[in-house]
Each structure stands twice: as C-alpha cells, then as structure tokens.
Design a protein around this motif. Sequence first.
Motif, short mmCIF file in Angstrom:
data_model
loop_
_atom_site.label_atom_id
_atom_site.label_comp_id
_atom_site.label_asym_id
_atom_site.label_seq_id
_atom_site.Cartn_x
_atom_site.Cartn_y
_atom_site.Cartn_z
N MET A 194 0.84 -1.17 0.00
CA MET A 194 0.00 0.00 0.00
C MET A 194 0.89 1.24 0.00
SD MET A 194 -3.09 1.14 2.47
CE MET A 194 -4.33 0.44 1.43
N ASN A 195 0.46 2.26 -0.71
CA ASN A 195 1.21 3.50 -0.80
C ASN A 195 0.88 4.43 0.37
OD1 ASN A 195 2.25 2.68 -3.30
ND2 ASN A 195 0.42 3.39 -4.33
N ARG A 196 1.89 5.20 0.78
CA ARG A 196 1.67 6.18 1.85
C ARG A 196 1.40 7.54 1.22
NH1 ARG A 196 6.53 5.58 5.99
NH2 ARG A 196 7.73 5.83 4.08
N ASN A 197 0.57 8.34 1.90
CA ASN A 197 0.19 9.66 1.42
C ASN A 197 0.34 10.68 2.53
OD1 ASN A 197 -1.26 9.07 -1.33
ND2 ASN A 197 -1.95 7.52 0.11
N TRP A 198 0.70 11.89 2.14
CA TRP A 198 0.81 12.99 3.08
C TRP A 198 0.14 14.22 2.48
CZ3 TRP A 198 4.83 9.85 1.68
CH2 TRP A 198 5.40 9.07 2.68
N CYS A 199 -0.35 15.09 3.35
CA CYS A 199 -0.87 16.39 2.95
C CYS A 199 0.11 17.43 3.50
CB CYS A 199 -2.26 16.61 3.51
SG CYS A 199 -2.97 18.20 3.05
N LEU A 200 0.69 18.23 2.62
CA LEU A 200 1.64 19.26 3.03
C LEU A 200 1.02 20.63 2.87
CD1 LEU A 200 4.92 17.96 1.33
CD2 LEU A 200 4.12 17.56 3.66
N ASP A 201 0.93 21.38 3.94
CA ASP A 201 0.48 22.77 3.90
C ASP A 201 1.71 23.65 3.94
OD1 ASP A 201 -2.36 22.39 3.91
OD2 ASP A 201 -2.20 21.79 6.01
N THR A 202 1.93 24.40 2.85
CA THR A 202 3.10 25.26 2.76
C THR A 202 2.66 26.69 2.42
OG1 THR A 202 3.48 25.05 0.38
CG2 THR A 202 4.36 23.28 1.79
N ALA A 203 3.59 27.61 2.46
CA ALA A 203 3.30 29.00 2.09
C ALA A 203 2.89 29.09 0.61
CB ALA A 203 4.52 29.88 2.36
N ALA A 204 3.34 28.15 -0.21
CA ALA A 204 3.03 28.15 -1.65
C ALA A 204 1.72 27.43 -1.97
CB ALA A 204 4.17 27.52 -2.43
N GLY A 205 1.11 26.77 -0.99
CA GLY A 205 -0.14 26.07 -1.22
C GLY A 205 -0.18 24.73 -0.50
N THR A 206 -1.26 24.00 -0.71
CA THR A 206 -1.43 22.69 -0.11
C THR A 206 -1.20 21.63 -1.17
OG1 THR A 206 -3.03 23.58 1.47
CG2 THR A 206 -3.04 21.20 1.14
N TYR A 207 -0.43 20.62 -0.82
CA TYR A 207 -0.04 19.60 -1.78
C TYR A 207 -0.27 18.21 -1.20
CZ TYR A 207 2.34 23.52 -3.88
OH TYR A 207 2.62 24.74 -4.44
N ALA A 208 -0.65 17.28 -2.06
CA ALA A 208 -0.72 15.87 -1.69
C ALA A 208 0.55 15.21 -2.20
CB ALA A 208 -1.94 15.21 -2.31
N VAL A 209 1.20 14.45 -1.35
CA VAL A 209 2.43 13.74 -1.72
C VAL A 209 2.17 12.25 -1.50
CG1 VAL A 209 4.87 13.40 -1.20
CG2 VAL A 209 3.86 15.69 -1.04
N GLU A 210 2.55 11.45 -2.48
CA GLU A 210 2.31 10.01 -2.39
C GLU A 210 3.61 9.26 -2.63
OE1 GLU A 210 -0.63 6.59 -4.24
OE2 GLU A 210 -0.53 8.53 -5.20
N GLU A 211 3.88 8.31 -1.76
CA GLU A 211 5.00 7.39 -1.95
C GLU A 211 4.43 6.15 -2.64
OE1 GLU A 211 8.45 5.19 0.62
OE2 GLU A 211 6.50 5.46 1.55
N ILE A 212 4.82 5.96 -3.89
CA ILE A 212 4.29 4.84 -4.68
C ILE A 212 5.32 3.72 -4.65
CG2 ILE A 212 3.50 4.12 -6.95
CD1 ILE A 212 2.74 7.10 -7.41
N THR A 213 4.90 2.57 -4.18
CA THR A 213 5.84 1.46 -4.03
C THR A 213 5.43 0.21 -4.80
OG1 THR A 213 4.69 0.69 -2.05
CG2 THR A 213 6.50 2.25 -1.72
#
Length: 59
Positions: free
Chosen positions: A1-20
């Motif tokens: 299963m892949n891991r996912n993160w939500c990153l809130d930054t000054a440039a915006g909000t991003y979804a990051v996924e580790e695909i394995t």
Amino acid sequence: MNRNWCLDTAAGTYAVEEITDVPLPQVRRSLAALSGLASDGIPAPVPGSADLIACTRRP
C-alpha cells in the motif's frame, strides 16, 4: 500500500504520495492520464507535474 501525506506550505497545499507497488513508467502514464481526464472536464486530481517524481530507490 502507498503512503500519502498532505503538506500545507506557504506556496499552497499539496498531496504527496509514496508509490511502491508499480514501476516508474506506469506511474508516469497514470499521471498523464489524470491530467488528460481533468483537461477534458472530468473531475480528477491534477498532478503538479510528472517531472516532480523522485525515485528514491532502484526498481
């Protein structure tokens, strides 16, 4: 299963996924398909860029 993160930054909000569980060419193809669906008006998450892929280990 892949891991996912939500990153809130000054440039915006991003979804990051580790695909394995799939090879890199398939990841790039899937990202291109999502972009194509979204540009045709179909609700889909839009990848920031396929160039943002980072390979952290050898396949």
